[in-house]
Design a protein around this motif. Structure first.
Motif, mmCIF file in Angstrom:
data_model
loop_
_atom_site.group_PDB
_atom_site.id
_atom_site.type_symbol
_atom_site.label_atom_id
_atom_site.label_comp_id
_atom_site.label_asym_id
_atom_site.label_seq_id
_atom_site.Cartn_x
_atom_site.Cartn_y
_atom_site.Cartn_z
ATOM 1 N N UNK A 89 0.829 -1.301 -0.135
ATOM 2 C CA UNK A 89 0.002 0.070 -0.243
ATOM 3 C C UNK A 89 0.864 1.166 -0.050
ATOM 4 N N UNK A 90 2.133 1.227 0.042
ATOM 5 C CA UNK A 90 2.915 2.545 -0.081
ATOM 6 C C UNK A 90 3.578 3.138 -1.260
ATOM 7 N N UNK A 91 3.461 4.155 -1.299
ATOM 8 C CA UNK A 91 3.702 4.962 -2.491
ATOM 9 C C UNK A 91 5.551 5.089 -2.346
ATOM 10 N N UNK A 92 5.737 4.112 -3.397
ATOM 11 C CA UNK A 92 7.264 3.771 -3.343
ATOM 12 C C UNK A 92 8.043 5.137 -3.730
ATOM 13 N N UNK A 93 7.806 5.855 -4.819
ATOM 14 C CA UNK A 93 8.309 6.873 -5.444
ATOM 15 C C UNK A 93 8.893 7.711 -4.238
ATOM 16 N N UNK A 94 7.731 7.830 -3.279
ATOM 17 C CA UNK A 94 8.081 8.890 -2.249
ATOM 18 C C UNK A 94 9.289 8.461 -1.280
ATOM 19 N N UNK A 95 9.367 7.207 -1.143
ATOM 20 C CA UNK A 95 10.738 6.665 -0.133
ATOM 21 C C UNK A 95 12.077 7.431 -0.241
ATOM 22 N N UNK A 96 12.420 7.309 -1.389
ATOM 23 C CA UNK A 96 13.927 7.842 -1.777
ATOM 24 C C UNK A 96 13.903 9.112 -2.475
ATOM 25 N N UNK A 115 4.651 -8.722 -4.142
ATOM 26 C CA UNK A 115 5.713 -8.039 -4.114
ATOM 27 C C UNK A 115 6.416 -7.710 -5.713
ATOM 28 N N UNK A 116 6.605 -8.888 -6.075
ATOM 29 C CA UNK A 116 7.209 -9.063 -7.406
ATOM 30 C C UNK A 116 6.568 -8.105 -8.641
ATOM 31 N N UNK A 117 5.046 -8.247 -8.544
ATOM 32 C CA UNK A 117 4.303 -7.462 -9.633
ATOM 33 C C UNK A 117 4.207 -5.972 -9.203
ATOM 34 N N UNK A 118 4.457 -5.749 -7.977
ATOM 35 C CA UNK A 118 4.675 -4.064 -7.580
ATOM 36 C C UNK A 118 6.193 -3.747 -7.851
ATOM 37 N N UNK A 119 6.927 -4.584 -7.949
ATOM 38 C CA UNK A 119 8.177 -4.061 -8.275
ATOM 39 C C UNK A 119 8.358 -3.892 -9.854
ATOM 40 N N UNK A 120 7.596 -4.668 -10.562
ATOM 41 C CA UNK A 120 7.511 -4.582 -12.087
ATOM 42 C C UNK A 120 6.925 -3.241 -12.509
ATOM 43 N N UNK A 121 5.872 -2.761 -11.669
ATOM 44 C CA UNK A 121 5.344 -1.808 -12.059
ATOM 45 C C UNK A 121 5.992 -0.306 -11.720
ATOM 46 N N UNK A 122 7.236 -0.618 -10.913
ATOM 47 C CA UNK A 122 8.237 0.700 -10.598
ATOM 48 C C UNK A 122 9.397 0.195 -11.063
ATOM 49 N N UNK A 123 9.531 -0.613 -12.115
ATOM 50 C CA UNK A 123 10.843 -0.951 -12.632
ATOM 51 C C UNK A 123 11.772 0.174 -13.045
ATOM 52 N N UNK A 124 11.178 1.392 -13.252
ATOM 53 C CA UNK A 124 11.946 2.545 -13.490
ATOM 54 C C UNK A 124 12.924 2.996 -12.438
ATOM 55 N N UNK A 125 12.402 2.780 -11.239
ATOM 56 C CA UNK A 125 13.250 2.905 -9.994
ATOM 57 C C UNK A 125 13.981 1.820 -9.396
#
Length: 264
Positions: A89-96, A115-125
């Motif tokens: 549920x965390x917005x990953x782009x805000x973490x770092x 967890x893997x599917x969410x990682x793929x969604x944020x693959x740019x980061x």
């Protein structure tokens, strides 16, 4: 010394207590091109303690209030931030602050594929990802075409990352021991991780193909309204598990071009 944390079944917690394995997992990260690491589900910090000795900033994220309190007391290091949060549920782009970061962890098995599917969604980061899964899930992610366990997770992950199964971990090194073997894998993002096709369509083609994996693509992809001419292409006589990642990209391109020419 803090009181040990009790493993909670509803959180899927199995605490690793083998220091050699913990150190080995912490060393799976190459640390190339980033200096921020997100650890998911640190528990009592068996992995955290090795990560904070590297020249990186570590963010340990856990849902368990008891684990958070334990970590804050045991690990006051400056390069460690500890937060109570739900990764899914965390917005990953805000973490770092939009800087690249790796993900590592002994992942709760009940949410590991999410967890893997969410990682793929944020693959740019996320240039790199490593950690422990249930063995059969780790194997499936790294599987190649032609296998019965090769599926949606294998294709989508390997489209963007080089996936490598590293080693197996037996149940006895956990408290409480899980009922299955565990496996550690590493994903390293490909140099060119943008696909030469419509990526949303690619995801849809892969998922639809494997939802009826015993059927040929000609039958499982009927909902795409393919032209009769395209359906004659030999690729549609195959079943999804026979296609490599690059063939799924080619398949998506063919469907894309077919839609364009049909609507002219």
């Amino acid at each position: 010394m803090s009181k040990p944390v009790r493993a909670k079944k509803h959180l899927g917690q199995h605490f690793l207590h083998d220091e050699t394995i913990a150190k080995k997992i912490s060393n799976t990260l190459t640390l190339n091109g980033y200096n921020h690491v997100l650890e998911i589900g640190p528990g009592m910090g068996v992995l955290t303690k090795y990560l904070i000795h590297k020249e990186i900033d570590v963010l340990a994220m856990d849902l368990d209030t008891e684990s958070i309190a334990y970590l804050q007391e045991e690990y006051p290091e400056d390069n460690l931030q500890i937060i109570e949060a739900d990764f899914l549920k965390t917005e990953l782009n805000n973490l770092f602050n939009n800087k690249p970061f790796a993900i590592i962890g002994n992942f709760p098995y009940n949410i590991s594929t999410q967890i893997v599917f969410k990682t793929l969604e944020h693959r740019n980061s996320i240039p790199e990802f490593s950690g422990m899964f249930q063995k059969e899930v780790a194997k499936r992610i790294c599987e190649k075409e032609g296998s019965k366990t090769y599926g949606i997770l294998s294709v989508l992950t390997q489209a963007f990352y080089d996936a490598e199964y590293l080693f197996t971990v037996k149940p006895g090194v956990f408290n409480p021991p899980p009922k299955v073997d565990s496996g550690v894998l590493r994903l390293i993002r490909k140099d060119n991780f943008s696909l030469p096709c419509d990526e949303a369509l690619f995801f849809k083609v892969v998922k639809t193909s494997f939802q009826q994996r015993r059927k040929t693509l000609r039958n499982s992809l009927k909902t795409f309204n393919l032209s009769e001419k395209l359906k004659e292409d030999s690729i549609f006589g195959k079943r999804p598990e026979q296609l490599s990642v690059s063939q799924f990209i080619t398949l998506t391109q063919k469907i894309e071009n077919d839609a364009i020419s049909t609507h002219k």
